[in-house]
Design a protein around this motif. Structure first.
Motif, short mmCIF file in Angstrom:
data_model
loop_
_atom_site.label_atom_id
_atom_site.label_comp_id
_atom_site.label_asym_id
_atom_site.label_seq_id
_atom_site.Cartn_x
_atom_site.Cartn_y
_atom_site.Cartn_z
N ASN A 134 2.53 7.15 8.10
CA ASN A 134 3.50 6.15 7.69
C ASN A 134 4.02 6.43 6.30
O ASN A 134 3.25 6.80 5.41
N THR A 135 5.31 6.21 6.12
CA THR A 135 5.93 6.24 4.80
C THR A 135 6.90 5.06 4.71
O THR A 135 7.44 4.60 5.72
N LEU A 136 7.08 4.60 3.50
CA LEU A 136 8.02 3.51 3.24
C LEU A 136 9.44 4.08 3.19
O LEU A 136 9.65 5.13 2.59
N GLU A 185 2.33 10.15 2.56
CA GLU A 185 2.09 9.52 3.85
C GLU A 185 0.69 8.92 3.88
O GLU A 185 -0.20 9.37 3.17
N ILE A 240 9.46 0.98 7.54
CA ILE A 240 8.63 2.17 7.45
C ILE A 240 9.11 3.22 8.45
O ILE A 240 9.83 2.92 9.40
N TYR A 264 0.83 -1.20 0.00
CA TYR A 264 0.00 0.00 0.00
C TYR A 264 0.87 1.25 0.00
O TYR A 264 0.66 2.17 -0.79
N LEU A 265 1.85 1.27 0.90
CA LEU A 265 2.73 2.44 1.00
C LEU A 265 3.59 2.60 -0.26
O LEU A 265 3.84 3.72 -0.70
N GLN A 301 7.39 6.19 10.89
CA GLN A 301 6.13 6.66 11.45
C GLN A 301 6.36 7.96 12.20
O GLN A 301 7.34 8.07 12.96
#
Length: 115
Positions: free
Chosen positions: A84-86, A45, A73, A37-38, A75
């Motif tokens: 959240n981001t990868l 985000e 990830i 998803y990310l 946070q």
């Protein structure tokens, strides 16, 4: 005037990220769904609640913590939401093509199983 303390979450530094921790984090279908998803969002985000997982909130929290502690990830709190981001740049620098390969294999498997 008193400032509100910022709630910071612990993240490993790039050089602390270990392959076995990343592979463990990516080995769970729910965590792999979060990462997929990310990855589709690119640099955007997403709040934890944006990612639909058919599991309890406490289990969801556990999965996000495993991903964060493995260095998969990042946070940060924005208000009351955890965003959240990868950590694609870190993962690609440490383990070239790993994330791309895992996400590609996951997509191929989903197509095969739905097939």
């Amino acid at each position: 005037m008193t400032s509100t303390p910022v709630r910071a979450l612990a993240h490993p530094l790039r050089e602390e990220i270990r392959l076995e921790g990343v592979l463990h984090a990516l080995s769970d279908p729910m965590r792999l769904r979060v990462v997929s998803y990310l990855a589709a969002l690119g640099d955007q985000e997403a709040a934890c609640s944006d990612i639909e997982l058919a599991i309890s909130k406490s289990t969801t929290t556990h999965h996000f913590r495993v991903l964060r502690e493995a260095g998969v990830i990042r946070q940060i709190y924005r208000g009351t939401a955890k965003m959240n981001t990868l950590r694609r740049e870190d993962l690609d620098a440490l383990f070239p093509h790993l994330l791309q390969s895992v996400l590609g294999a996951d997509a191929a498997q989903r197509r095969r199983l739905l097939g």
